[in-house]
Design a protein around this motif. Structure first.
Motif, mmCIF file in Angstrom:
data_model
loop_
_atom_site.group_PDB
_atom_site.id
_atom_site.type_symbol
_atom_site.label_atom_id
_atom_site.label_comp_id
_atom_site.label_asym_id
_atom_site.label_seq_id
_atom_site.Cartn_x
_atom_site.Cartn_y
_atom_site.Cartn_z
ATOM 1 N N PHE A 8 -8.470 18.605 1.367
ATOM 2 C CA PHE A 8 -8.848 19.427 0.228
ATOM 3 C C PHE A 8 -8.147 20.790 0.199
ATOM 4 O O PHE A 8 -8.365 21.571 -0.721
ATOM 5 C CB PHE A 8 -10.363 19.610 0.192
ATOM 6 C CG PHE A 8 -11.093 18.307 0.015
ATOM 7 C CD1 PHE A 8 -11.147 17.688 -1.220
ATOM 8 C CD2 PHE A 8 -11.707 17.688 1.082
ATOM 9 C CE1 PHE A 8 -11.798 16.482 -1.397
ATOM 10 C CE2 PHE A 8 -12.367 16.481 0.922
ATOM 11 C CZ PHE A 8 -12.416 15.877 -0.326
ATOM 12 N N ALA A 9 -7.292 21.051 1.174
ATOM 13 C CA ALA A 9 -6.580 22.331 1.226
ATOM 14 C C ALA A 9 -5.316 22.285 0.377
ATOM 15 O O ALA A 9 -4.702 21.229 0.200
ATOM 16 C CB ALA A 9 -6.224 22.665 2.678
ATOM 17 N N ASP A 10 -4.926 23.427 -0.128
ATOM 18 C CA ASP A 10 -3.667 23.576 -0.862
ATOM 19 C C ASP A 10 -3.527 22.561 -1.996
ATOM 20 O O ASP A 10 -2.474 21.929 -2.143
ATOM 21 C CB ASP A 10 -2.466 23.476 0.095
ATOM 22 C CG ASP A 10 -2.525 24.516 1.195
ATOM 23 O OD1 ASP A 10 -2.881 25.663 0.904
ATOM 24 O OD2 ASP A 10 -2.222 24.161 2.343
ATOM 25 N N LEU A 11 -4.572 22.423 -2.805
ATOM 26 C CA LEU A 11 -4.497 21.496 -3.929
ATOM 27 C C LEU A 11 -3.479 21.994 -4.944
ATOM 28 O O LEU A 11 -3.456 23.174 -5.291
ATOM 29 C CB LEU A 11 -5.860 21.354 -4.618
ATOM 30 C CG LEU A 11 -6.955 20.660 -3.831
ATOM 31 C CD1 LEU A 11 -8.242 20.638 -4.646
ATOM 32 C CD2 LEU A 11 -6.541 19.253 -3.442
ATOM 33 N N PRO A 12 -2.623 21.114 -5.433
ATOM 34 C CA PRO A 12 -1.653 21.516 -6.446
ATOM 35 C C PRO A 12 -2.342 21.761 -7.790
ATOM 36 O O PRO A 12 -3.424 21.222 -8.059
ATOM 37 C CB PRO A 12 -0.700 20.320 -6.522
ATOM 38 C CG PRO A 12 -1.522 19.163 -6.077
ATOM 39 C CD PRO A 12 -2.504 19.706 -5.068
ATOM 40 N N GLU A 32 -1.593 8.286 -0.225
ATOM 41 C CA GLU A 32 -1.321 9.400 -1.132
ATOM 42 C C GLU A 32 -2.597 10.169 -1.462
ATOM 43 O O GLU A 32 -3.683 9.599 -1.496
ATOM 44 C CB GLU A 32 -0.760 8.895 -2.471
ATOM 45 C CG GLU A 32 0.553 8.202 -2.387
ATOM 46 C CD GLU A 32 0.994 7.643 -3.731
ATOM 47 O OE1 GLU A 32 2.201 7.386 -3.854
ATOM 48 O OE2 GLU A 32 0.158 7.459 -4.634
ATOM 49 N N ARG A 33 -2.403 11.453 -1.755
ATOM 50 C CA ARG A 33 -3.436 12.254 -2.399
ATOM 51 C C ARG A 33 -2.976 12.450 -3.837
ATOM 52 O O ARG A 33 -1.847 12.862 -4.082
ATOM 53 C CB ARG A 33 -3.594 13.614 -1.717
ATOM 54 C CG ARG A 33 -4.583 14.521 -2.452
ATOM 55 C CD ARG A 33 -4.791 15.834 -1.772
ATOM 56 N NE ARG A 33 -3.598 16.670 -1.881
ATOM 57 C CZ ARG A 33 -3.512 17.897 -1.359
ATOM 58 N NH1 ARG A 33 -4.515 18.413 -0.684
ATOM 59 N NH2 ARG A 33 -2.402 18.591 -1.498
ATOM 60 N N ILE A 34 -3.853 12.134 -4.774
ATOM 61 C CA ILE A 34 -3.553 12.297 -6.192
ATOM 62 C C ILE A 34 -4.570 13.283 -6.753
ATOM 63 O O ILE A 34 -5.780 13.138 -6.511
ATOM 64 C CB ILE A 34 -3.644 10.955 -6.945
ATOM 65 C CG1 ILE A 34 -2.707 9.918 -6.317
ATOM 66 C CG2 ILE A 34 -3.336 11.151 -8.429
ATOM 67 C CD1 ILE A 34 -2.925 8.504 -6.805
ATOM 68 N N VAL A 35 -4.075 14.282 -7.478
ATOM 69 C CA VAL A 35 -4.950 15.262 -8.121
ATOM 70 C C VAL A 35 -4.727 15.162 -9.626
ATOM 71 O O VAL A 35 -3.599 15.300 -10.097
ATOM 72 C CB VAL A 35 -4.663 16.693 -7.615
ATOM 73 C CG1 VAL A 35 -5.589 17.691 -8.292
ATOM 74 C CG2 VAL A 35 -4.821 16.773 -6.094
ATOM 75 N N SER A 36 -5.805 14.902 -10.353
ATOM 76 C CA SER A 36 -5.772 14.782 -11.814
ATOM 77 C C SER A 36 -6.678 15.848 -12.410
ATOM 78 O O SER A 36 -7.685 16.233 -11.807
ATOM 79 C CB SER A 36 -6.283 13.405 -12.254
ATOM 80 O OG SER A 36 -5.623 12.359 -11.593
ATOM 81 N N LEU A 37 -6.341 16.278 -13.606
ATOM 82 C CA LEU A 37 -7.162 17.263 -14.311
ATOM 83 C C LEU A 37 -7.073 16.970 -15.812
ATOM 84 O O LEU A 37 -6.240 17.530 -16.514
ATOM 85 C CB LEU A 37 -6.707 18.687 -14.004
ATOM 86 C CG LEU A 37 -7.588 19.820 -14.524
ATOM 87 C CD1 LEU A 37 -8.994 19.740 -13.915
ATOM 88 C CD2 LEU A 37 -6.961 21.167 -14.218
#
Length: 112
Positions: A8-12, A32-37
């Motif tokens: 959870f650190a340094d989320l793009p 992979e870590r995927i971040v969606s918004l």
């Protein structure tokens, strides 16, 4: 040397587009870590992958539609899904008010 970090650190910043980061790669698998918004698949677009994908939502929420199903599956923190190779699917929605953080494992399915 072992690699370590915090998921959870340094989320793009995903406000301009979904962000994917490869955390680990092994013979036959990629993590992979995927971040969606607020992102969704473009209209008419379907993923059709040649490999099995396993995903879990760790925060936020998403709607994943599997081709042939009547409605998207709502995924909330802790919900996971294994998507076999060539099962067409699409992201119908992700939460716009907070990041949706996914853990995805791509690879060949190895029988348990």
């Amino acid at each position: 040397m072992p690699k370590a970090g915090n998921f959870f650190a340094d989320l793009p910043d995903a406000s301009e587009g979904e962000a994917t980061q490869i955390l680990a790669a092994f013979p036959g698998a990629r993590v992979e870590r995927i971040v969606s918004l607020g992102q969704a698949s473009p209209p008419g677009f379907w993923y059709d992958q040649a490999w099995t994908e396993w995903v879990v939502v760790l925060s936020g929420g998403a709607g994943l539609l599997i081709e042939g199903e009547d409605a998207p599956r709502a995924l909330r923190p802790g919900d996971f899904l294994e998507i076999p190779a060539h099962v067409r699917h699409r992201v119908e929605w992700t939460e716009a008010g907070q990041p949706t953080i996914w853990l995805a494992v791509h690879g060949e399915r190895i029988p348990a």
